[in-house]
Design a protein around this motif. Structure first.
Motif, PDB file in Angstrom:
ATOM      1  N   MET A   1     -58.686  42.282  15.187  1.00  0.00           N
ATOM      2  CA  MET A   1     -57.482  43.119  15.266  1.00  0.00           C
ATOM      3  C   MET A   1     -56.660  42.912  13.992  1.00  0.00           C
ATOM      4  N   LYS A   2     -56.199  44.009  13.435  1.00  0.00           N
ATOM      5  CA  LYS A   2     -55.403  43.956  12.206  1.00  0.00           C
ATOM      6  C   LYS A   2     -54.006  44.487  12.481  1.00  0.00           C
ATOM      7  N   ILE A   3     -53.001  43.763  12.005  1.00  0.00           N
ATOM      8  CA  ILE A   3     -51.606  44.189  12.153  1.00  0.00           C
ATOM      9  C   ILE A   3     -51.021  44.392  10.770  1.00  0.00           C
ATOM     10  N   THR A   4     -50.421  45.549  10.547  1.00  0.00           N
ATOM     11  CA  THR A   4     -49.747  45.851   9.286  1.00  0.00           C
ATOM     12  C   THR A   4     -48.258  45.982   9.549  1.00  0.00           C
ATOM     13  N   ILE A   5     -47.461  45.204   8.832  1.00  0.00           N
ATOM     14  CA  ILE A   5     -46.009  45.345   8.912  1.00  0.00           C
ATOM     15  C   ILE A   5     -45.608  46.480   7.975  1.00  0.00           C
ATOM     16  N   LEU A   6     -45.295  47.623   8.554  1.00  0.00           N
ATOM     17  CA  LEU A   6     -44.855  48.758   7.732  1.00  0.00           C
ATOM     18  C   LEU A   6     -43.482  48.488   7.137  1.00  0.00           C
ATOM     19  N   GLY A   7     -42.596  47.915   7.937  1.00  0.00           N
ATOM     20  CA  GLY A   7     -41.246  47.610   7.479  1.00  0.00           C
ATOM     21  C   GLY A   7     -40.712  46.426   8.246  1.00  0.00           C
ATOM     22  N   CYS A   8     -39.864  45.617   7.584  1.00  0.00           N
ATOM     23  CA  CYS A   8     -39.328  44.420   8.233  1.00  0.00           C
ATOM     24  C   CYS A   8     -37.828  44.302   8.040  1.00  0.00           C
ATOM     25  N   GLY A   9     -37.150  45.424   7.752  1.00  0.00           N
ATOM     26  CA  GLY A   9     -35.718  45.392   7.519  1.00  0.00           C
ATOM     27  C   GLY A   9     -34.913  45.776   8.741  1.00  0.00           C
ATOM     28  N   GLY A  10     -33.608  45.526   8.667  1.00  0.00           N
ATOM     29  CA  GLY A  10     -32.697  45.932   9.715  1.00  0.00           C
ATOM     30  C   GLY A  10     -32.394  47.421   9.637  1.00  0.00           C
ATOM     31  N   SER A  11     -31.396  47.853  10.386  1.00  0.00           N
ATOM     32  CA  SER A  11     -31.118  49.288  10.486  1.00  0.00           C
ATOM     33  C   SER A  11     -30.707  49.910   9.161  1.00  0.00           C
ATOM     34  N   GLY A  12     -30.139  49.114   8.250  1.00  0.00           N
ATOM     35  CA  GLY A  12     -29.741  49.637   6.947  1.00  0.00           C
ATOM     36  C   GLY A  12     -30.753  49.396   5.858  1.00  0.00           C
ATOM     37  N   GLY A  13     -31.832  48.648   6.179  1.00  0.00           N
ATOM     38  CA  GLY A  13     -32.808  48.287   5.162  1.00  0.00           C
ATOM     39  C   GLY A  13     -32.207  47.322   4.151  1.00  0.00           C
ATOM     40  N   VAL A  14     -33.002  46.921   3.186  1.00  0.00           N
ATOM     41  CA  VAL A  14     -32.546  46.100   2.057  1.00  0.00           C
ATOM     42  C   VAL A  14     -33.179  46.677   0.789  1.00  0.00           C
ATOM     43  N   PRO A  15     -32.361  47.085  -0.219  1.00  0.00           N
ATOM     44  CA  PRO A  15     -30.907  47.026  -0.183  1.00  0.00           C
ATOM     45  C   PRO A  15     -30.322  48.117   0.710  1.00  0.00           C
ATOM     46  N   MET A  16     -29.111  47.864   1.186  1.00  0.00           N
ATOM     47  CA  MET A  16     -28.387  48.906   1.897  1.00  0.00           C
ATOM     48  C   MET A  16     -27.770  49.867   0.885  1.00  0.00           C
ATOM     49  N   VAL A  17     -27.551  51.088   1.319  1.00  0.00           N
ATOM     50  CA  VAL A  17     -26.949  52.084   0.432  1.00  0.00           C
ATOM     51  C   VAL A  17     -25.537  51.640   0.058  1.00  0.00           C
ATOM     52  N   GLY A  18     -25.192  51.759  -1.219  1.00  0.00           N
ATOM     53  CA  GLY A  18     -23.851  51.401  -1.682  1.00  0.00           C
ATOM     54  C   GLY A  18     -23.930  50.650  -2.991  1.00  0.00           C
ATOM     55  N   GLY A  19     -22.984  49.764  -3.210  1.00  0.00           N
ATOM     56  CA  GLY A  19     -22.878  49.036  -4.465  1.00  0.00           C
ATOM     57  C   GLY A  19     -21.901  49.714  -5.401  1.00  0.00           C
ATOM     58  N   ALA A  20     -21.328  48.936  -6.303  1.00  0.00           N
ATOM     59  CA  ALA A  20     -20.286  49.453  -7.201  1.00  0.00           C
ATOM     60  C   ALA A  20     -20.765  50.632  -8.028  1.00  0.00           C
ATOM     61  N   GLN A  21     -22.016  50.582  -8.472  1.00  0.00           N
ATOM     62  CA  GLN A  21     -22.594  51.655  -9.274  1.00  0.00           C
ATOM     63  C   GLN A  21     -23.696  52.392  -8.511  1.00  0.00           C
ATOM     64  N   GLY A  22     -23.698  52.237  -7.191  1.00  0.00           N
ATOM     65  CA  GLY A  22     -24.721  52.891  -6.386  1.00  0.00           C
ATOM     66  C   GLY A  22     -26.067  52.210  -6.445  1.00  0.00           C
ATOM     67  N   GLU A  23     -26.093  50.969  -6.933  1.00  0.00           N
ATOM     68  CA  GLU A  23     -27.366  50.270  -7.112  1.00  0.00           C
ATOM     69  C   GLU A  23     -27.893  49.640  -5.831  1.00  0.00           C
ATOM     70  N   GLY A  24     -27.118  49.731  -4.753  1.00  0.00           N
ATOM     71  CA  GLY A  24     -27.529  49.153  -3.484  1.00  0.00           C
ATOM     72  C   GLY A  24     -26.847  47.821  -3.231  1.00  0.00           C
ATOM     73  N   ILE A  25     -26.742  47.477  -1.968  1.00  0.00           N
ATOM     74  CA  ILE A  25     -26.126  46.211  -1.569  1.00  0.00           C
ATOM     75  C   ILE A  25     -27.245  45.260  -1.162  1.00  0.00           C
ATOM     76  N   TRP A  26     -27.439  44.230  -1.967  1.00  0.00           N
ATOM     77  CA  TRP A  26     -28.542  43.295  -1.761  1.00  0.00           C
ATOM     78  C   TRP A  26     -28.127  42.064  -0.986  1.00  0.00           C
ATOM     79  N   GLY A  27     -26.826  41.808  -0.855  1.00  0.00           N
ATOM     80  CA  GLY A  27     -26.372  40.605  -0.186  1.00  0.00           C
ATOM     81  C   GLY A  27     -26.881  39.376  -0.915  1.00  0.00           C
ATOM     82  N   ALA A  28     -27.497  38.446  -0.184  1.00  0.00           N
ATOM     83  CA  ALA A  28     -28.040  37.225  -0.780  1.00  0.00           C
ATOM     84  C   ALA A  28     -29.441  37.426  -1.332  1.00  0.00           C
ATOM     85  N   CYS A  29     -30.020  38.616  -1.153  1.00  0.00           N
ATOM     86  CA  CYS A  29     -31.411  38.866  -1.555  1.00  0.00           C
ATOM     87  C   CYS A  29     -31.533  39.093  -3.055  1.00  0.00           C
TER      88      CYS A  29
END
Length: 261
Positions: A1-29
């Motif tokens: 059996m093979k399992i593929t993780i298509l995505g492992c982010g929360g509801s906003g993903g990483v980076p989240m949309v935003g940032g001072a210049q629109g570059e995304g919000i990475w938090g501690a990442c």
């Protein structure tokens, strides 16, 4: 059996949309580490026969399937009704075209009603020709069902995600638990003896709706899986920092991770 993780982010993903210049919000990442780029949580389970079960269809589904070169799945199971787990339902019309048939869709009564309300056009009677919209074949399930889907034997179990229930699943020695902050004794019993467990873990601090690092460690101390992989991670969880801090046997997942169990 093979399992593929298509995505492992929360509801906003990483980076989240935003940032001072629109570059995304990475938090501690760390933005330089590609394993910190996280799309919304979903997996594909592939049986020895080649049949594939998609668990949730988030808003990033098209890009996820293309990235992993997965051209078709044979059924879809929904863990719950939140948008980051269902908002890619329209992308399933491409799967219909590959199958040339309606796509079996498994969900609880509550989730099915939500899907029918949000995507009413998809649930209209099908004429039998063409797939200009997704065409699901609905199958109602309950949170403790035993199911045979895509040549996989599944045992479902109920989880709590703050105000709503979600569904976890076990298939042989593998289990998947996303969007969970409480597991009953009955659900922990279903997980007993599991060897590989993908489990949601949003941040370091306690959270009202999602498991956090210490809670997952506590669950693992009881269940003793051989390998635990974290998913549904938020921007507070840098991949490399988390990898170094976690105990042996527990590790962060990443988009595109493939497991053979």
């Amino acid at each position: 059996m093979k399992i593929t993780i298509l995505g492992c982010g929360g509801s906003g993903g990483v980076p989240m949309v935003g940032g001072a210049q629109g570059e995304g919000i990475w938090g501690a990442c760390d933005p330089s580490n590609p394993r910190n780029e996280r799309t919304r949580s979903s997996i594909v389970i592939e049986a020895e026969s080649g049949k594939r079960l998609l668990v949730d269809s988030g808003p990033d589904l098209r890009a996820q399937l293309l990235r992993q070169k997965i051209g078709v799945v044979h059924s879809v199971l929904y863990t719950h009704e939140h948008a980051d787990h269902v908002a890619g339902l329209d992308e399933l019309r491409a799967i219909n075209r590959m199958l040339d048939a309606p796509l079996p869709l498994y969900a609880t009564d509550t989730v099915m009603h939500e899907l029918e309300a949000r995507y009413s056009y998809a649930f209209r009677p099908w004429s039998g020709t063409g797939f200009f919209r997704p065409v699901p074949e609905p199958h109602l399930i309950t949170p403790t069902d035993k199911l045979a889907i895509c040549d996989l034997d599944l045992q479902l179990f109920e989880q709590r995600h703050y105000r709503i229930p979600t569904i976890g699943l076990r298939c042989g020695d593998f289990a998947y638990s996303t969007d969970v902050e409480y597991l009953s004794e009955e659900s922990l019993e279903v997980l007993s003896g599991v060897k590989t467990w993908i489990v949601g873990c949003f941040q370091y601090e306690p959270h009202v709706a999602h498991a956090w690092v210490d809670l997952v460690i506590e669950w693992c101390a009881r269940l003793k899986p051989e390998r635990t992989i974290l998913t549904h991670m938020g921007p507070a969880l840098d991949y490399e920092t988390l990898r170094q801090r976690l105990p042996d046997g527990i590790e962060p997942g990443y988009d595109g991770m493939v497991l053979t169990v």
